[in-house]
Scaffold this motif. Structure first.
Motif, mmCIF file in Angstrom:
data_model
loop_
_atom_site.group_PDB
_atom_site.id
_atom_site.type_symbol
_atom_site.label_atom_id
_atom_site.label_comp_id
_atom_site.label_asym_id
_atom_site.label_seq_id
_atom_site.Cartn_x
_atom_site.Cartn_y
_atom_site.Cartn_z
ATOM 1 N N LEU A 68 0.962 -1.223 0.110
ATOM 2 C CA LEU A 68 -0.109 -0.005 0.041
ATOM 3 C C LEU A 68 0.910 1.312 0.129
ATOM 4 C CD1 LEU A 68 -2.675 -0.887 2.725
ATOM 5 C CD2 LEU A 68 -2.916 -1.058 0.069
ATOM 6 N N ALA A 69 0.252 2.190 -0.806
ATOM 7 C CA ALA A 69 0.990 3.545 -0.678
ATOM 8 C C ALA A 69 -0.003 4.651 -0.666
ATOM 9 C CB ALA A 69 1.947 3.639 -1.843
ATOM 10 N N ASP A 70 0.405 5.933 -0.380
ATOM 11 C CA ASP A 70 -0.435 6.979 -0.311
ATOM 12 C C ASP A 70 -0.968 7.453 -1.600
ATOM 13 O OD1 ASP A 70 -0.993 7.290 2.638
ATOM 14 O OD2 ASP A 70 0.907 8.267 2.738
ATOM 15 N N SER A 71 -0.132 7.216 -2.691
ATOM 16 C CA SER A 71 -0.487 7.518 -3.830
ATOM 17 C C SER A 71 -0.562 6.221 -4.712
ATOM 18 C CB SER A 71 0.395 8.205 -4.497
ATOM 19 O OG SER A 71 0.300 8.526 -5.928
ATOM 20 N N PRO A 72 -1.546 6.128 -5.749
ATOM 21 C CA PRO A 72 -1.657 5.008 -6.567
ATOM 22 C C PRO A 72 -0.512 4.886 -7.525
ATOM 23 C CG PRO A 72 -3.158 6.578 -7.067
ATOM 24 C CD PRO A 72 -2.388 7.125 -5.918
ATOM 25 N N SER A 73 0.260 6.016 -7.800
ATOM 26 C CA SER A 73 1.545 5.920 -8.604
ATOM 27 C C SER A 73 2.630 5.722 -7.996
ATOM 28 C CB SER A 73 1.499 7.221 -9.604
ATOM 29 O OG SER A 73 1.506 8.343 -8.850
ATOM 30 N N GLN A 74 2.890 5.624 -6.785
ATOM 31 C CA GLN A 74 3.928 5.384 -6.110
ATOM 32 C C GLN A 74 4.790 4.240 -6.357
ATOM 33 O OE1 GLN A 74 7.023 6.668 -3.925
ATOM 34 N NE2 GLN A 74 5.341 7.578 -2.930
ATOM 35 N N THR A 75 6.159 4.526 -6.565
ATOM 36 C CA THR A 75 7.176 3.497 -7.024
ATOM 37 C C THR A 75 8.259 3.447 -5.977
ATOM 38 O OG1 THR A 75 8.246 5.211 -8.370
ATOM 39 C CG2 THR A 75 6.569 3.690 -9.405
ATOM 40 N N SER A 76 8.542 4.155 -5.139
ATOM 41 C CA SER A 76 9.610 4.086 -4.033
ATOM 42 C C SER A 76 8.995 2.995 -2.957
ATOM 43 C CB SER A 76 9.813 5.476 -3.648
ATOM 44 O OG SER A 76 10.683 5.359 -2.463
ATOM 45 N N THR A 77 9.734 1.913 -2.673
ATOM 46 C CA THR A 77 9.210 1.036 -1.860
ATOM 47 C C THR A 77 9.503 1.558 -0.324
ATOM 48 O OG1 THR A 77 11.443 0.058 -1.863
ATOM 49 C CG2 THR A 77 9.905 -1.029 -3.251
ATOM 50 N N SER A 78 10.082 2.862 -0.047
ATOM 51 C CA SER A 78 10.403 3.325 1.137
ATOM 52 C C SER A 78 9.145 3.890 1.545
ATOM 53 C CB SER A 78 11.567 4.217 1.194
ATOM 54 O OG SER A 78 11.534 5.243 0.411
ATOM 55 N N GLN A 79 8.419 4.424 0.515
ATOM 56 C CA GLN A 79 7.198 5.051 1.014
ATOM 57 C C GLN A 79 5.896 4.091 0.824
ATOM 58 O OE1 GLN A 79 7.296 8.393 1.605
ATOM 59 N NE2 GLN A 79 9.390 7.821 1.426
ATOM 60 N N MET A 80 6.146 2.809 1.060
ATOM 61 C CA MET A 80 5.146 1.633 1.009
ATOM 62 C C MET A 80 4.907 1.004 2.372
ATOM 63 S SD MET A 80 6.018 0.038 -2.892
ATOM 64 C CE MET A 80 5.961 1.192 -4.408
ATOM 65 N N ILE A 81 4.132 0.211 2.468
ATOM 66 C CA ILE A 81 3.966 -0.513 3.563
ATOM 67 C C ILE A 81 3.658 -1.847 3.052
ATOM 68 C CG2 ILE A 81 1.384 -0.069 4.330
ATOM 69 C CD1 ILE A 81 2.327 -0.191 7.249
ATOM 70 N N TYR A 82 4.301 -3.023 3.545
ATOM 71 C CA TYR A 82 3.728 -4.315 2.912
ATOM 72 C C TYR A 82 3.118 -5.004 4.118
ATOM 73 C CZ TYR A 82 8.381 -3.898 0.212
ATOM 74 O OH TYR A 82 9.295 -3.717 -0.316
ATOM 75 N N VAL A 83 1.866 -5.434 3.517
ATOM 76 C CA VAL A 83 0.709 -6.006 4.123
ATOM 77 C C VAL A 83 0.725 -7.642 4.029
ATOM 78 C CG1 VAL A 83 -1.841 -6.374 4.251
ATOM 79 C CG2 VAL A 83 -0.664 -3.935 3.870
ATOM 80 N N GLN A 84 0.614 -8.390 4.987
ATOM 81 C CA GLN A 84 0.440 -9.862 4.901
ATOM 82 C C GLN A 84 -0.794 -10.169 4.920
ATOM 83 O OE1 GLN A 84 1.122 -11.571 8.770
ATOM 84 N NE2 GLN A 84 0.384 -13.567 8.069
#
Length: 389
Positions: free
Chosen positions: A80-96
Motif C-alpha cells: 500500500l502507498a498514499d499515492s496509486p502511482s508511488q514506485t518508491s518502496t520506502s514510501q510503501m507498507i507491506y501487508v501480510q
C-alpha cells in the motif's frame, strides 16, 4: 414530579459527560471510530500495536526492496502507498494477507485491485524486513462512502490445507508423494541471511515471554536482543549442517528458516556439522543432549522437531533448482557429502515426539509471514513413513 424529571435529566447529562472524559461508550450514544492511518503514519509507527491503514494497492512485495506490479506469483501479500502511482518502496507498507482474505484480496486472484484504495487492520510490525502490517484481521475496499469487509480471519488447523495447499498430494505415497511435495513446497519466498535474524525472533518466540526466543537444543529462553557471536549470545543453527552439501549461507538452503533455529553459540559450535544419532557423553551447556565424535543427540522434547526439519530439507532440496540433492541416509560422519543420518533414528524420533503447539505455530508463522511454504511433516507426520518406510 417535574423536579424528579429534571434531576434524572441532569444525572443523564452528567453520566454522558463523564463517559466522554474517561473514554467509555454509554449505551444509546455513538462513538466515532478513529480515522485510519495514512501509509506514511503507519511507516513511522512500527510498534507492534494494532491499527487500521488506508492506502492504494501498488503491487506485491517479493523482497525487502522489491515490489512487482504484474505477474503476481501468489495471494500472500500486497503493498500500500498514499499515492496509486508511488514506485518508491520506502514510501510503501507491506501487508501480510492472512489465509481468510487471500481469495478476496490476493493479487494473483484479484489483479484488478491494483490502484484501488483499501482499509486494512492488523499489527504494525515488520514484514519482509520492511515496514509492514501483519496478522491482518480485516480488509475493506474504499469506494466513496461504502466499504465491504471480509469476515475476520479464524485460526487455521493443519487439516484446513488438505483441500488447498496439499490438494494434489493427498492420496499419493512413496516417490510420487515426495516429488509432488517437492513441487508444492518449492514455491516459496527466499530470505537473505541477514533477514533470518528477524525471522527467528518471530518464529521461535517464547509463548510465555514475547521478548525472548526459545533455543532449540538447550531449551533456554533468552532475550531476542542477545543475538550475535559472543559466548553467551544466540546465533543461527543450521539443523541440516550447511557443510553437508556445501551450500553455506547462500540464499536458498542456507537461509531456509524451516531448518534454521536460534541456539547458544557454544552449543551450536559443539554440535558443529555432526549427524544425528543416539548416545555419547553429556553435552556442555545443553541439558539432556549427548554427543560424540560424529553424532549429536538433542533433548527428547525436540527430537521429532529435528527429524521433521531434516525430512523437510530432503524433500525441498532435491537437485531440481540448482542446489545439491539432499538425502537422508543411515550413516554418520557424512562429511561434506549432501547426506545426513541416521535415517532409522530420525524416523524413530519423529514417532516418539509428535508435533506440539510450538512446532505447529512456528510452521504457521513461516507460512504466513516469511517464506509462504510449509513443512509437510508437521502437518502430516505420517508422510515420513509413507516416503521412507
Amino acid at each position: 414530579m417535574f423536579a424528579k424529571r429534571r434531576a434524572w435529566n441532569l444525572l443523564a447529562i452528567l453520566t454522558v459527560a463523564a463517559a466522554v472524559v474517561i473514554g467509555v461508550q454509554v449505551p444509546g450514544t455513538s462513538a466515532h471510530a478513529a480515522a485510519p492511518l495514512t501509509v506514511a503514519q503507519a511507516i513511522g509507527q512500527q510498534t507492534g500495536a494494532t491499527g487500521t491503514v488506508r492506502g492504494y494497492v501498488v503491487g506485491q512485495p517479493t523482497g525487502t526492496t522489491t515490489v512487482i506490479r504484474s505477474g503476481f506469483p501468489n495471494d500472500y501479500a500486497l503493498a500500500l502507498a498514499d499515492s496509486p502511482s508511488q514506485t518508491s518502496t520506502s514510501q510503501m507498507i507491506y501487508v501480510q494477507i492472512t489465509s481468510a482474505f487471500r481469495s478476496a484480496y490476493g493479487l494473483q486472484s484479484n489483479p484488478g485491485l491494483m490502484g484501488k484504495q483499501l482499509d486494512v487492520t492488523g499489527k504494525l510490525s515488520a514484514y519482509f524486513s520492511h515496514a509492514g502490517l501483519t496478522a491482518t484481521t480485516a480488509f475493506a475496499l474504499v469506494n466513496g462512502t461504502t466499504t465491504t469487509t471480509t469476515p475476520p480471519t479464524t485460526t487455521t488447523t493443519p487439516g484446513d490445507y488438505d483441500g488447498t495447499y496439499y490438494r494434489t498430494a493427498i492420496g499419493l505415497s512413496g516417490t510420487s508423494l515426495k516429488n509432488e511435495l517437492n513441487r508444492i513446497i518449492s514455491a516459496q519466498t527466499k530470505l537473505s541471511y541477514d533477514a533470518v535474524w528477524n525471522a527467528l525472533k518471530a518464529t521461535d518466540e517464547d509463548p510465555s515471554n514475547p521478548s525472548n526466543v526459545i533455543l532449540l537444543y538447550s531449551g533456554r529462553s533468552q532475550s531476542k536482543s542477545t543475538n550475535g557471536g559472543g559466548v553467551d549470545d544466540w546465533n543461527r543453527e543450521h539443523v541440516w549442517a550447511k557443510s553437508h552439501g556445501d551450500f553455506g549461507t547462500a540464499t536458498g538452503p542456507g537461509t531456509d528458516v524451516h531448518h534454521l533455529r536460534p541456539e547458544d553459540v557454544t552449543v551450536n559450535s559443539n554440535r558443529g556439522n555432526k549427524d544425528f544419532d543416539n548416545g555419547g557423553s553429556p553435552a556442555a551447556e545443553c541439558p539432556d543432549c549427548f554427543t560424540d565424535a560424529d553424532s549429536w543427540e538433542p533433548r527428547d522434547a525436540v527430537k521429532g522437531d529435528v527429524a521433521r526439519m531434516i525430512f523437510y530439507m530432503a524433500v525441498r532440496y532435491a537437485g531440481t533448482d540448482g542446489w545439491p540433492d539432499l538425502e537422508v541416509n543411515n550413516s554418520v560422519n557424512n562429511g561434506s557429502a549432501p547426506y545426513i543420518g541416521k535415517l532409522t533414528v530420525l524416523k524413530t524420533w519423529s514417532q516418539q515426539d509428535p508435533p506440539d503447539a510450538f512446532e505447529k505455530r512456528r510452521n504457521q508463522v513461516i507460512y504466513d509471514q516469511f517464506q509462504h511454504n510449509r513443512n509437510p511433516f508437521i502437518d502430516h507426520p505420517e508422510w515420513v513413513t509413507s516416503i521412507w518406510g
